[in-house]
Design a protein around this motif. Structure first.
Motif, short mmCIF file in Angstrom:
data_model
loop_
_atom_site.label_atom_id
_atom_site.label_comp_id
_atom_site.label_asym_id
_atom_site.label_seq_id
_atom_site.Cartn_x
_atom_site.Cartn_y
_atom_site.Cartn_z
N TYR A 48 0.80 -1.09 -0.02
CA TYR A 48 0.04 -0.07 0.02
C TYR A 48 0.87 1.36 -0.01
CZ TYR A 48 -4.12 -2.96 0.71
OH TYR A 48 -5.02 -3.80 0.68
N LEU A 51 1.37 1.45 -3.66
CA LEU A 51 -0.07 1.61 -4.59
C LEU A 51 -0.89 2.19 -3.69
CD1 LEU A 51 0.72 -1.90 -6.33
CD2 LEU A 51 0.37 0.49 -7.59
N PRO A 52 -1.12 3.39 -3.44
CA PRO A 52 -2.11 3.79 -2.32
C PRO A 52 -3.38 3.39 -2.30
CG PRO A 52 -0.55 5.74 -3.25
CD PRO A 52 -0.22 4.47 -4.08
N ARG A 53 -3.77 3.24 -3.36
CA ARG A 53 -5.40 3.10 -3.72
C ARG A 53 -5.58 1.22 -3.41
NH1 ARG A 53 -6.05 4.17 -8.31
NH2 ARG A 53 -8.08 3.36 -8.63
N GLY A 54 -4.38 0.61 -3.31
CA GLY A 54 -4.47 -0.70 -2.96
C GLY A 54 -4.83 -1.58 -4.21
N LYS A 55 -5.65 -2.53 -4.07
CA LYS A 55 -5.88 -3.42 -5.04
C LYS A 55 -6.40 -2.91 -6.51
CE LYS A 55 -6.70 -8.32 -5.75
NZ LYS A 55 -7.45 -9.33 -5.34
N GLU A 56 -7.32 -1.90 -6.16
CA GLU A 56 -7.90 -1.25 -7.27
C GLU A 56 -6.68 -0.54 -7.96
OE1 GLU A 56 -10.86 -1.42 -8.06
OE2 GLU A 56 -10.66 0.00 -9.76
N ALA A 57 -5.94 -0.06 -7.42
CA ALA A 57 -4.84 0.49 -8.21
C ALA A 57 -3.82 -0.48 -8.93
CB ALA A 57 -3.77 1.64 -7.27
N ASP A 60 -5.56 -1.64 -12.02
CA ASP A 60 -5.54 -0.60 -13.08
C ASP A 60 -3.99 -0.45 -13.52
OD1 ASP A 60 -7.98 0.51 -12.76
OD2 ASP A 60 -7.39 2.14 -11.51
N GLY B 159 -14.27 3.14 -12.82
CA GLY B 159 -13.58 2.70 -11.41
C GLY B 159 -13.28 1.40 -11.39
N GLU B 165 -15.70 -0.82 -7.62
CA GLU B 165 -15.15 0.68 -7.13
C GLU B 165 -15.43 1.00 -5.83
OE1 GLU B 165 -19.47 2.61 -8.82
OE2 GLU B 165 -17.62 3.61 -9.26
N ASP B 166 -15.32 2.47 -5.55
CA ASP B 166 -15.60 2.59 -4.32
C ASP B 166 -16.86 3.18 -3.91
OD1 ASP B 166 -12.10 3.97 -3.36
OD2 ASP B 166 -12.89 1.89 -3.73
#
Lengths: 210, 210
Positions: A48, A51-57, A60, B159, B165-166
DNA sequence: ACCTGAACACCGTTCAAGT
DNA sequence: ACCTGAACACCGTTCAAGT
């Protein structure tokens, strides 16, 4: 022997590389922050920090990675040659990482992937093609569809798809167009290249101004 | 007022319908056995009685569902007309459920989806096309690629993709080709149909024997 | 036959804490 | 700056049990 610390600093690139290895080898569903941490010899939470937004990041970044291709300008080429070069490069990049194909076909292009698309558009326009943005959309559709049926036919996602499976070992990390299975040794993967090249020529004819 | 029990028996069909609703509305990642149970007014574990292999079976069923299309034989049609009918039907079916597109593009066809492909192949052969299996592969690639870029451009998975997404609300359950967003009101979705139809004609020309 | 409840191993992510 | 440990809410799936 070498010192045990530091084991190698951990970076966005190393994270993505390890994630691709897991996804291609075991399926996207088995790509887990904890498993990824293990592969990188680190606690999952360390990821983290990069990749601050975690798994979502991470997802992407994976889509962006397999979807970012580069073709050198080569000024004196026809728009057809330019289009061929981009299409082949894009196909190879996608075929190399079947584990994240679902992301690549689904997520809208961002970052370097978007930049690459713009570069492709510009090269086609400079090579004399009229509606370059439309041509790029058509070429992208062709490449994505072709790779989708190729991967499907390879049986890569027989159990897992973008999901996972139970225990069967995957064909393993893709290495280009290698290691297709074929129902009964029927399709030698050369057929896939032929189909792609023939389809590509048809697309190019369809794109021609007249 | 009606009796409270039985609330409606729960069936494979109802499960799939509810699952599509969740996936299209909130993204595949939010499609959870527990959430699906809630939507069906049932404990999550009840689902396993109708889909023994659990979530894996559910994903397979969803891919199969959006990938199964039927076109009536209509004996006196040219192979081009047959191909057009199948391609349009397949496109619409995929576009109706953007939430499971990642599965549809990735999982190899099975069950009714495979039957539909065989039916399509037979119809094309009977309409006089030489290499019908190859034509079907080409048409499937074209449709899948076209839908992939359409969904990407609609911003559906901005997202979440096949992820989640969030907090942003999704465009909502897809209703055919409706409700595209467009960067600045630029693309009216009619353009997408045009591109599809033009590409389809190019593919048909490329498929012609001569 | 169909559904529930409790339980287990495992997720993603947070936050304070270490160095 | 970079990583860890413990914690929290939530997963998928099992199994014995209810009706």
């Amino acid at each position: 022997m070498p010192a045990k610390r530091p084991p190698v600093p951990l970076s966005r690139e190393r994270i993505i590389e390890a994630a691709l290895h897991i996804a291609d080898g075991q399926g996207l569903r088995r790509l887990t922050m904890r498993r990824l941490g293990d592969a990188l010899q680190v606690e999952a939470m360390a990821i983290y920090h990069h990749l601050p937004r975690g798994k979502e990041a991470l997802m992407d970044a994976l889509a962006e990675h397999v979807t970012t291709v580069a073709v050198e300008p080569s000024g004196a080429a026809s728009w057809q040659e330019v289009a061929r070069a981009w299409a082949r490069a894009a196909r190879t990049a996608l075929l190399d990482h079947p584990g994240v194909l679902a992301l690549a076909l689904t997520k809208p292009p961002r970052g370097t992937a978007l930049t690459a698309i713009r570069e492709q558009t510009q090269q086609l326009a400079e090579a004399g093609l009229d509606d370059a943005p439309r041509a790029v959309r058509t070429l992208r559709a062709f490449v994505m569809g072709s790779v989708a049926v190729e991967i499907q036919r390879s049986g890569w996602a027989a159990g897992p798809a973008d999901d996972d499976e139970d225990a069967l070992p995957h064909p393993g990390p893709g290495s280009g167009t290698a290691a297709l299975a074929g129902r009964e040794g029927a399709e030698p993967a050369e057929e896939a290249v032929d189909a792609f090249e023939r389809g590509l020529e048809a697309v190019l004819r369809g794109l021609a101004p007249a």
